[in-house]
Scaffold this motif. Structure first.
Motif, PDB file in Angstrom:
ATOM      1  N   SER A 292      13.279 -53.719  58.211  1.00  0.00           N
ATOM      2  CA  SER A 292      14.495 -52.718  59.245  1.00  0.00           C
ATOM      3  C   SER A 292      14.396 -52.398  60.711  1.00  0.00           C
ATOM      4  O   SER A 292      13.496 -52.317  60.735  1.00  0.00           O
ATOM      5  N   GLU A 293      14.707 -52.884  61.285  1.00  0.00           N
ATOM      6  CA  GLU A 293      14.854 -52.040  62.738  1.00  0.00           C
ATOM      7  C   GLU A 293      14.499 -50.571  62.309  1.00  0.00           C
ATOM      8  O   GLU A 293      13.993 -49.328  63.442  1.00  0.00           O
ATOM      9  N   LEU A 335      22.264 -39.328  63.740  1.00  0.00           N
ATOM     10  CA  LEU A 335      22.525 -39.263  64.566  1.00  0.00           C
ATOM     11  C   LEU A 335      20.866 -40.480  65.948  1.00  0.00           C
ATOM     12  O   LEU A 335      21.339 -41.486  66.525  1.00  0.00           O
ATOM     13  N   GLU A 336      19.853 -40.247  64.725  1.00  0.00           N
ATOM     14  CA  GLU A 336      18.722 -40.981  64.648  1.00  0.00           C
ATOM     15  C   GLU A 336      19.616 -42.806  64.311  1.00  0.00           C
ATOM     16  O   GLU A 336      18.962 -43.599  64.711  1.00  0.00           O
ATOM     17  N   ALA A 337      20.267 -42.477  62.606  1.00  0.00           N
ATOM     18  CA  ALA A 337      19.897 -43.635  62.635  1.00  0.00           C
ATOM     19  C   ALA A 337      21.288 -44.441  63.301  1.00  0.00           C
ATOM     20  O   ALA A 337      21.062 -45.766  63.651  1.00  0.00           O
ATOM     21  N   LEU A 338      22.252 -43.537  63.952  1.00  0.00           N
ATOM     22  CA  LEU A 338      23.550 -44.391  65.475  1.00  0.00           C
ATOM     23  C   LEU A 338      22.229 -45.021  66.296  1.00  0.00           C
ATOM     24  O   LEU A 338      22.190 -45.936  66.964  1.00  0.00           O
ATOM     25  N   LEU A 339      21.629 -44.113  66.817  1.00  0.00           N
ATOM     26  CA  LEU A 339      20.179 -44.059  68.027  1.00  0.00           C
ATOM     27  C   LEU A 339      19.769 -45.698  67.787  1.00  0.00           C
ATOM     28  O   LEU A 339      19.740 -47.108  68.652  1.00  0.00           O
ATOM     29  N   ASP A 341      20.173 -47.832  65.404  1.00  0.00           N
ATOM     30  CA  ASP A 341      21.345 -48.965  64.917  1.00  0.00           C
ATOM     31  C   ASP A 341      21.449 -49.356  63.881  1.00  0.00           C
ATOM     32  O   ASP A 341      21.280 -50.655  62.597  1.00  0.00           O
ATOM     33  N   ASP A 342      21.225 -48.127  62.461  1.00  0.00           N
ATOM     34  CA  ASP A 342      21.624 -48.174  61.299  1.00  0.00           C
ATOM     35  C   ASP A 342      22.901 -48.584  61.224  1.00  0.00           C
ATOM     36  O   ASP A 342      23.862 -47.988  60.994  1.00  0.00           O
ATOM     37  N   GLU A 343      23.160 -49.988  60.188  1.00  0.00           N
ATOM     38  CA  GLU A 343      24.484 -50.292  60.100  1.00  0.00           C
ATOM     39  C   GLU A 343      25.216 -49.792  59.338  1.00  0.00           C
ATOM     40  O   GLU A 343      26.452 -49.338  58.811  1.00  0.00           O
ATOM     41  N   ASP A 344      24.713 -48.374  58.659  1.00  0.00           N
ATOM     42  CA  ASP A 344      25.356 -47.916  57.442  1.00  0.00           C
ATOM     43  C   ASP A 344      25.133 -46.601  58.046  1.00  0.00           C
ATOM     44  O   ASP A 344      25.341 -45.213  57.398  1.00  0.00           O
ATOM     45  N   CYS A 345      25.184 -46.151  59.204  1.00  0.00           N
ATOM     46  CA  CYS A 345      25.197 -44.983  59.256  1.00  0.00           C
ATOM     47  C   CYS A 345      26.633 -43.920  59.814  1.00  0.00           C
ATOM     48  O   CYS A 345      27.478 -44.810  59.562  1.00  0.00           O
ATOM     49  N   LEU A 346      27.201 -43.044  58.940  1.00  0.00           N
ATOM     50  CA  LEU A 346      28.283 -42.741  59.068  1.00  0.00           C
ATOM     51  C   LEU A 346      28.771 -42.796  60.338  1.00  0.00           C
ATOM     52  O   LEU A 346      30.127 -42.212  60.011  1.00  0.00           O
ATOM     53  N   LEU A 347      28.494 -42.511  61.030  1.00  0.00           N
ATOM     54  CA  LEU A 347      29.271 -42.239  62.450  1.00  0.00           C
ATOM     55  C   LEU A 347      29.732 -43.469  62.957  1.00  0.00           C
ATOM     56  O   LEU A 347      30.964 -43.692  63.528  1.00  0.00           O
TER      57      LEU A 347
END
Length: 382
Positions: A292-293, A335-339, A341-347
């Motif tokens: 994944s990305e 924040l890394e997950a958000l940056l 594009d992790d769709e499972d990001c808690l944010l």
């Protein structure tokens, strides 16, 4: 409070009547899965502020009336760290008994750390230290002693009290409704079923494999998950994770090659050797499933680090405004997950999205800008 031990249909019918009269109930389960893939359901604890019951699913063959009562959508089900408990209900019915209130998910909004243990909540709210005498109990053994039943019942007795106190405090802070979307996510059936073809994503060390090696590891992991489900055995009883990686690197395609691998048991070779060699031979000839990305972007540049610093500043501001520890709102990894594009990001979920995630996402997409004043950071729309 007298504990009702329910082990026959007549008692069960009476309990169902009690459940139907409640706006909410506390639930907990006892199960075993050390020797199985799926949890073996051994005991169900149910309580309201006025009564408590332990239901023996090993003694009652038909739990349909009880399940119908529990699945009543007008009754809130209160649990702590509910994923494994809900997995049992999903295994039995294929559905989740919503609506759910999970005290572990709610606790950070009251200043607790992320994913606090149940013992911590009992101690903090009730000033009680949990008895750990039956932590290692084999709940499938019968008969259960009075101490074991009391130990099991205590969990839901205390859970009722914690839930009541939590709701009062969350209501005072105006945060009770913040949790609705978080709890709604628990109804997603994908949380409770593992897809064999995606099981490889949970293997640590996969990023270090070459193309052929990765393809082999993916094939072996899918076979292991599917076989573990079919035979109802723990996946590591078939092959442990580090051994999957070893097989992917050594790529044995004959029984002779397989049997020479260190720590490869004769039993495994005899029972699964042929299929393992066939899987390796086939997987070597095809490209691996792509990362994944998120996986591809795991190496951060200095520009990435600078962006994360800016996002962290926004998190600190919004956390201070809401009297929260910034780590509860978002960690650096979040924040890394958000940056990336992790769709499972808690944010991107629940109250965190409403408090900061939407804004942070807007900053990354150029919809918001930051400006500085002598004593504050201003976030505004473009």
């Amino acid at each position: 409070m007298t504990i009702q031990y329910i082990n026959n249909p007549d008692q069960l019918d009476a309990l169902c009547q009690l459940i139907s009269q409640q706006p909410w109930i506390a639930l907990d389960t006892e199960f075993l899965r050390e020797k199985t893939y799926y949890p073996k359901f051994c005991l169900l604890q149910i309580a309201s502020p006025d009564w408590v019951a332990c239901v023996d699913p090993l003694a009652i063959s038909d739990l349909t009336p009880l399940l119908e009562a529990i699945y009543n959508p007008k009754i809130v089900k209160v649990l702590h760290a509910c994923r494994q408990d809900l997995e049992i209900f999903y295994q039995i019915t294929g559905k989740i008994p919503g609506p759910i209130f999970d005290t572990q998910i709610a606790a950070p909004l009251l200043g607790f750390q992320e994913n606090p243990g149940y013992a911590m909540l009992v101690s903090s709210f009730l000033n009680i230290n949990l008895n750990k005498a039956h932590t290692r109990t084999d709940w499938s053994e019968r008969p259960l002693s009075a101490d074991q039943i009391q130990y099991a019942a205590d969990d839901v007795i205390y859970l009722c009290k914690i839930y009541t106190l939590m709701c009062e405090q969350l209501e005072k802070l105006g945060r009770l409704d913040w949790l609705n979307s978080d709890f709604e996510l628990l109804n997603n059936s994908e949380l409770y079923q593992i897809s064999p073809e995606n099981a490889w994503l949970k293997i640590r060390g996969k990023n270090k494999l070459t193309g052929k090696q990765l393809s082999i590891m993916q094939a072996l992991t899918e076979w292991r998950e599917q076989t573990a489900q079919e035979e109802n055995k723990p996946r590591n009883w078939l092959l442990q994770d580090d051994f999957l990686l070893e097989l992917a690197k050594l790529q044995p395609i004959t029984l002779g090659e397989l049997s020479k691998i260190r720590n490869m048991s004769e039993r495994t070779v005899n029972r699964y050797g042929k299929v393992l060699c066939e899987l390796v031979a086939t997987a070597r000839q095809r490209p691996p499933k792509p990362f994944s990305e998120k996986e591809r972007s795991s190496k951060k540049t200095q520009q990435h680090e600078a962006i994360l610093d800016v996002l962290s500043a926004v998190v600190r501001i919004r956390a201070e405004e809401n009297s929260l520890n910034p780590v509860i709102l978002a960690t650096r990894k979040d924040l890394e997950a958000l940056l990336f594009d992790d769709e499972d990001c808690l944010l991107l979920q629940g109250w965190r999205y409403n408090m900061a995630g939407r804004e942070l996402q807007g900053l990354l997409q150029g919809e918001f800008v930051l400006s500085l004043k002598p004593d504050t950071v201003v976030i505004s729309k473009v």
